[in-house]
Scaffold this active site. Structure first.
Site, mmCIF file in Angstrom:
data_model
loop_
_atom_site.group_PDB
_atom_site.id
_atom_site.type_symbol
_atom_site.label_atom_id
_atom_site.label_comp_id
_atom_site.label_asym_id
_atom_site.label_seq_id
_atom_site.Cartn_x
_atom_site.Cartn_y
_atom_site.Cartn_z
ATOM 1 N N ASP A 88 14.615 13.755 0.598
ATOM 2 C CA ASP A 88 14.195 14.023 -0.743
ATOM 3 C C ASP A 88 13.459 12.688 -1.286
ATOM 4 O OD1 ASP A 88 13.789 14.385 -3.423
ATOM 5 O OD2 ASP A 88 15.907 14.869 -3.746
ATOM 6 N N VAL A 89 12.362 12.671 -1.569
ATOM 7 C CA VAL A 89 11.491 11.667 -1.813
ATOM 8 C C VAL A 89 11.907 11.182 -3.164
ATOM 9 C CG1 VAL A 89 9.617 12.011 -0.550
ATOM 10 C CG2 VAL A 89 9.389 12.876 -2.821
ATOM 11 N N LYS A 141 -6.414 13.228 -4.916
ATOM 12 C CA LYS A 141 -6.687 14.090 -6.322
ATOM 13 C C LYS A 141 -5.819 15.182 -6.531
ATOM 14 C CE LYS A 141 -10.422 17.280 -5.896
ATOM 15 N NZ LYS A 141 -9.334 18.656 -6.685
ATOM 16 N N HIS A 171 -12.266 13.441 -1.335
ATOM 17 C CA HIS A 171 -12.797 13.704 -0.030
ATOM 18 C C HIS A 171 -14.291 13.983 -0.038
ATOM 19 C CE1 HIS A 171 -12.588 18.030 -0.951
ATOM 20 N NE2 HIS A 171 -13.591 18.331 -0.335
ATOM 21 N N HIS A 233 -15.294 15.392 -7.981
ATOM 22 C CA HIS A 233 -16.285 15.505 -7.114
ATOM 23 C C HIS A 233 -17.701 15.237 -7.706
ATOM 24 C CE1 HIS A 233 -13.173 16.727 -4.471
ATOM 25 N NE2 HIS A 233 -13.115 18.080 -4.584
#
Length: 466
Positions: A88-89, A141, A171, A233
């Protein structure tokens, strides 16, 4: 691709390695880097799924095989780099285990392919066990949900990281034609001489998708087109199209010029924005039955500086449109109606079109005379034909992150400025206009261009219907 000079990473740690982004993009990019012998470090995956390294390797192969023909020798090299930690982060104990696995690595790259709400907690936990001192952290993002949340996120990240340690991944900034914009504009005198208000009358940016939200209904309904693609973007593309030439080759030189564009833009006017929603959107799983989330947005903006004052810029993006295409279209000013011209009628304005997706390329539309009429002539260039096989966006971005090249990543001030620009539309979203699937959006979007060129049919690859 260039080495950023900050020193190459000696370990790649991917949080969320069993997630959708890794399945669709990350493993494929890593495989291609391995194939080109550009990958030179171990890869440690972190996720909540309880699986063995062998299971992760199998899953990676299946992910890559969806789009790539696998060379066993290349894949075996990639598989040999993989290790895995599950947990678990949000649990601080996970980071003690992570510290043991990282061992002597001194310049790791942490790639957070996680929900944005987890960015700051993960980074703060890494800081608590002293795993950030020479590290870089890449975050996907969206960078916030509005201006206030973006400011809060940046503040929490900057409390434990320097700006030169943060890589904000969009990206679009890794797409070949977006990367090429700077070179097309400033390395070609024929274009550079035309690229201002004296020659260009208006600019159109279109990002059209011929599909809906699919299985992303719950996510998309909380976001919408403005947050999903315009704030990031398309405003980043707009900055690259309109910025001044950088004074040097560093990432800050480039980002300084993009930031100047954003500072010259006023907050968007809700009266110059049209929101749309395709019919049937509210029937998608995860979407509220009374949702007013936009799947289409069109807007008008301007840049109040010497180069672009008075030039209107129109941006549109939507789902369930007739085609999948992203392009930038610049209209040159008309020539005057002179006596020798057919019927003393001026030709249609020349156009410069940069197609970002699909089949990236550039088109110059000029006019020619045939009998007593005008005819448009298209001078087309396909980047794949003229420049060779393009480097895929995530391949380019992962490599840039590993070598410390910040040019392809968004900077803190640009993120905050773009949220400032769109914030009025979030505060006052206005009416939602319904539109049919397969149309070019709501009729109301045409009103934004009254007195101007009108939305143009995008330049599509040969053989594509719209």
């Amino acid at each position: 691709m260039v080495d950023g000079g900050g020193g190459a990473s000696d370990l790649l740690v991917i949080f969320g390695i069993t997630g959708d982004l890794a399945r669709k993009m990350t493993f494929r990019a890593l495989y291609r880097l391995e194939r080109h012998q550009l990958l030179d470090c171990p890869i440690l995956g972190v996720a909540s799924d309880d699986m063995s390294v062998g299971q992760l390797v199998k899953w990676a192969r299946e992910s890559i095989g969806r789009t790539e023909k696998i060379d066993d020798a290349v894949f075996d090299r990639l598989a040999g780099r993989l290790s895995y930690l599950h947990g678990d982060v949000t649990d601080s104990q996970l980071y003690d285990s992570l510290a043991e696995l990282i061992g002597s690595a001194c310049r790791p790259l942490y790639y957070l392919e996680m929900p944005p709400a987890l960015f700051a907690p993960i980074v703060e936990n890494l800081a608590n066990v002293r795993l950030l001192e020479r590290a870089r952290v890449a975050v996907e993002k969206p960078f916030g949900h509005d201006l206030a949340s973006a400011l809060e996120l940046n503040a929490r990240l900057r409390a434990v990281l320097g700006e030169d340690q943060i890589l904000r991944v969009d990206h679009f900034l890794g797409k070949q034609p977006v990367v090429e914009l700077e070179y097309l504009r400033f390395a070609n005198q024929a274009l550079a001489e035309l690229w201002d208000r004296n020659s260009i009358s208006e600019i159109h940016i279109t990002m059209a998708e011929d599909f809906g939200v699919e299985d992303r209904g719950k996510f998309y309904d909380a976001v919408g087109a403005l947050r999903d693609v315009v704030q990031n973007h398309l405003l980043q593309v707009l900055a690259l199209v309109t910025m001044e030439p950088p004074v040097g080759s560093s990432a800050d030189d480039l980002n300084d010029k993009k930031a100047e564009v954003f500072r010259a833009m006023a907050p968007l006017d809700p009266d110059r924005c049209v929101r749309g929603q395709y019919l049937g959107y509210t029937e998608v799983a995860g979407v509220a039955s009374d949702s007013a989330t936009e799947t289409y947005v069109a807007l008008r903006t301007e840049i109040d500086n010497w180069r672009w004052a008075g030039v209107p810029i129109f941006v549109r993006s939507g789902k369930e449109l007739p085609a999948k295409v992203t392009e930038v279209r610049l209209f040159l000013r008309r020539v005057p109606a002179l006596a020798f011209l057919p019927n003393r009628r001026p030709a249609e304005p020349n156009q410069i079109v940069l197609r970002i997706d699909p089949d990236p390329g550039m088109r110059l539309q000029i006019s020619a005379h045939t009998d007593d009429s005008w005819r448009d002539i298209h001078l087309d260039s396909s980047f794949a034909v003229d420049l060779g096989e393009p480097i895929r966006p995530y391949e380019r971005l992962l490599y840039a992150g590993l070598v410390g090249d910040h040019q392809l990543f968004a900077r803190e001030d640009s993120i905050e400025q773009t949220w400032r620009i769109v914030q009025p539309l979030l505060d006052n979203p206005g009416e939602i206009h319904r539109y049919d699937r397969g149309s070019w959006g709501p009729e109301a979007a045409q009103s934004l261009l009254r007195g101007h060129r009108g939305w143009q049919s995008p330049w599509l690859p040969r053989g594509t219907d719209a």
